[in-house]
Motif scaffolding. Structure first.
Motif, mmCIF file in Angstrom:
data_model
loop_
_atom_site.group_PDB
_atom_site.id
_atom_site.type_symbol
_atom_site.label_atom_id
_atom_site.label_comp_id
_atom_site.label_asym_id
_atom_site.label_seq_id
_atom_site.Cartn_x
_atom_site.Cartn_y
_atom_site.Cartn_z
ATOM 1 N N ALA A 159 0.535 30.499 83.931
ATOM 2 C CA ALA A 159 -0.405 30.364 85.043
ATOM 3 C C ALA A 159 -1.357 31.553 85.135
ATOM 4 N N PHE A 160 -0.857 32.765 84.867
ATOM 5 C CA PHE A 160 -1.657 33.972 85.115
ATOM 6 C C PHE A 160 -1.951 34.806 83.877
ATOM 7 N N GLY A 161 -1.122 34.654 82.833
ATOM 8 C CA GLY A 161 -1.428 35.257 81.539
ATOM 9 C C GLY A 161 -1.374 36.774 81.458
ATOM 10 N N THR A 162 -0.710 37.423 82.407
ATOM 11 C CA THR A 162 -0.668 38.888 82.353
ATOM 12 C C THR A 162 0.406 39.360 81.368
ATOM 13 N N ASP A 163 0.211 40.545 80.808
ATOM 14 C CA ASP A 163 1.212 41.113 79.906
ATOM 15 C C ASP A 163 2.569 41.227 80.605
ATOM 16 N N ARG A 168 4.630 40.887 77.217
ATOM 17 C CA ARG A 168 3.880 41.270 76.014
ATOM 18 C C ARG A 168 3.603 42.769 76.019
ATOM 19 N N ASN A 169 3.276 43.262 74.808
ATOM 20 C CA ASN A 169 2.829 44.648 74.639
ATOM 21 C C ASN A 169 3.816 45.616 75.293
ATOM 22 N N HIS A 170 3.370 46.428 76.232
ATOM 23 C CA HIS A 170 4.261 47.421 76.852
ATOM 24 C C HIS A 170 5.492 46.758 77.472
ATOM 25 N N TYR A 171 5.359 45.509 77.909
ATOM 26 C CA TYR A 171 6.443 44.842 78.636
ATOM 27 C C TYR A 171 7.382 44.057 77.714
ATOM 28 N N ASN A 172 7.206 44.188 76.397
ATOM 29 C CA ASN A 172 8.007 43.400 75.467
ATOM 30 C C ASN A 172 9.284 44.120 75.045
ATOM 31 N N SER A 173 10.145 44.408 76.016
ATOM 32 C CA SER A 173 11.458 44.985 75.713
ATOM 33 C C SER A 173 12.383 44.678 76.879
ATOM 34 N N PRO A 174 13.690 44.690 76.632
ATOM 35 C CA PRO A 174 14.623 44.418 77.740
ATOM 36 C C PRO A 174 14.462 45.402 78.898
ATOM 37 N N ALA A 175 14.022 46.613 78.596
ATOM 38 C CA ALA A 175 13.884 47.615 79.659
ATOM 39 C C ALA A 175 12.673 47.355 80.549
ATOM 40 N N THR A 176 11.597 46.803 79.962
ATOM 41 C CA THR A 176 10.353 46.655 80.732
ATOM 42 C C THR A 176 10.057 45.207 81.137
ATOM 43 N N CYS A 177 10.653 44.231 80.450
ATOM 44 C CA CYS A 177 10.443 42.817 80.785
ATOM 45 C C CYS A 177 11.413 42.457 81.896
ATOM 46 N N ALA A 179 12.401 40.107 85.641
ATOM 47 C CA ALA A 179 12.206 38.873 86.404
ATOM 48 C C ALA A 179 11.036 39.067 87.359
ATOM 49 N N SER A 180 10.357 37.956 87.677
ATOM 50 C CA SER A 180 9.251 37.982 88.633
ATOM 51 C C SER A 180 9.555 36.990 89.752
ATOM 52 N N SER A 181 8.729 36.963 90.769
ATOM 53 C CA SER A 181 8.943 35.978 91.840
ATOM 54 C C SER A 181 8.866 34.562 91.280
ATOM 55 N N PHE A 182 8.064 34.378 90.210
ATOM 56 C CA PHE A 182 7.931 33.046 89.617
ATOM 57 C C PHE A 182 9.183 32.684 88.828
ATOM 58 N N SER A 183 9.673 33.607 87.994
ATOM 59 C CA SER A 183 10.890 33.292 87.240
ATOM 60 C C SER A 183 12.080 33.146 88.190
ATOM 61 N N TYR A 196 12.965 34.031 81.821
ATOM 62 C CA TYR A 196 11.918 34.930 81.316
ATOM 63 C C TYR A 196 12.375 35.465 79.963
ATOM 64 N N ALA A 197 11.446 36.036 79.224
ATOM 65 C CA ALA A 197 11.671 36.276 77.787
ATOM 66 C C ALA A 197 12.921 37.091 77.478
ATOM 67 N N HIS A 198 13.203 38.125 78.273
ATOM 68 C CA HIS A 198 14.365 38.969 77.983
ATOM 69 C C HIS A 198 15.495 38.738 78.986
ATOM 70 N N ASP A 199 15.598 37.521 79.476
ATOM 71 C CA ASP A 199 16.713 37.137 80.342
ATOM 72 C C ASP A 199 18.023 37.350 79.585
ATOM 73 N N THR A 200 19.137 37.404 80.314
ATOM 74 C CA THR A 200 20.419 37.767 79.712
ATOM 75 C C THR A 200 20.806 36.848 78.543
#
Length: 219
Positions: A159-163, A168-177, A179-183, A196-200
Motif C-alpha cells: 500500500a505504501f511502499g516504504t523501505d 528493504r535496505n537498512h530495514y532488511n534484517s531481523p534487528a531492523t525489520c 511489525a507495523s500497525s498494518f502487519s 512481515y518479512a522477518h517474522d518469527t
C-alpha cells in the motif's frame, strides 16, 4: 485441495527455482469440490495460493486476485498480490520432513489452512480462517474493477511502499525489520501466519512423513 468457498477458486502452484511444475501450475476448483494429486516423491519447494473472481473471455483469462500473467495454468509463474500464500518444502532432512506455513506478508485474499495427515512430530493445522476482507483497514482494501466489492487486503508494504514497511535496505534484517500497525492487523486476526518479512521463523512447521497435506480454502 478443498474449496469450501461459495465461489470457484483457481488454485495456483509455483515451484521454487529448479523444481518441477505440479498440475501445470493451476486449475479451476468449483465450490464444494476437492482435487487430489500426488506430491513429488523427492525434495520439492514452492508456494500455493488461490486466484479469485476470474473471468474467461475467448483467449483472455483474468483474475481479480492472484492473477499469474493472465493464464489459467500458471506454468511456473508467480501471482499478483495481495494473496494468502502457502509455503511448502517437502522431503528434506534426515526424517523426511515436510515444512509448511501460511504467509500474509503479501496480503490476504481468501481464508486458507494447511492440515497435515498422519505425520509424526509437531504437525499443527495452520493458516487463517478469518475472512479479513470486511475488517481490512480502508487504506489496505483492494476493490474489484469499477470500485465494487472488496476482493483483497494489501500489505502495508504494497500500500505504501516504504523501505521500513517492506523491510528493504537498512530495514532488511531481523534487528531492523519490525511489525507495523498494518502487519499487526493481520497477526491479531491470524496469529499462526507470517505477517512481515522477518517474522518469527518458528511459524514454519516441520512434520515428519505426512501422508497428505490438505489445503482448504474458506471454512
Amino acid at each position: 485441495m478443498v474449496n469450501n468457498c461459495p465461489f470457484t477458486v483457481y488454485p495456483a502452484i509455483q515451484p521454487s527455482a529448479g523444481f518441477p511444475i505440479l498440475e501445470k501450475g493451476g486449475f479451476p476448483l468449483t465450490t464444494l469440490t476437492h482435487r487430489s494429486f500426488p506430491a513429488p516423491a523427492q525434495h520439492w519447494a514452492g508456494r500455493i495460493w488461490a486466484r479469485t473472481h476470474c473471468t474467461h473471455n475467448g483467449n483472455t483469462f483474468r483474475c481479480a486476485t492472484g492473477d499469474c500473467g493472465g493464464r489459467l495454468q500458471c506454468d511456473g509463474l508467480g501471482g499478483a498480490t495481495p494473496a494468502t500464500l502457502v509455503q511448502l518444502t517437502l522431503h528434506h532432512g534426515h526424517s523426511d520432513l515436510s515444512s509448511y506455513g501460511v504467509s500474509l506478508v503479501d496480503g490476504f485474499n481468501v481464508p486458507l489452512t494447511v492440515t497435515p495427515h498422519e505425520g509424526r512430530g509437531h504437525c499443527p493445522v495452520v493458516g487463517c480462517k478469518a475472512d479479513l476482507l470486511q475488517s481490512c483497514p480502508d487504506k489496505l482494501k483492494v476493490r474489484s474493477h469499477g470500485g465494487g466489492a472488496v476482493v483483497g487486503c494489501r500489505s502495508g508494504c504494497e500500500a505504501f511502499g516504504t523501505d521500513e514497511l517492506c523491510c528493504r535496505n537498512h530495514y532488511n534484517s531481523p534487528a531492523t525489520c519490525r511489525a507495523s500497525s498494518f502487519s499487526e492487523f493481520f497477526k491479531h486476526a491470524c496469529p499462526a501466519t507470517f505477517t512481515y518479512a522477518h517474522d518469527t521463523p518458528s511459524l514454519m512447521h516441520d512434520c515428519s512423513s505426512p501422508r497428505e497435506l490438505k489445503v482448504i480454502f474458506c471454512h
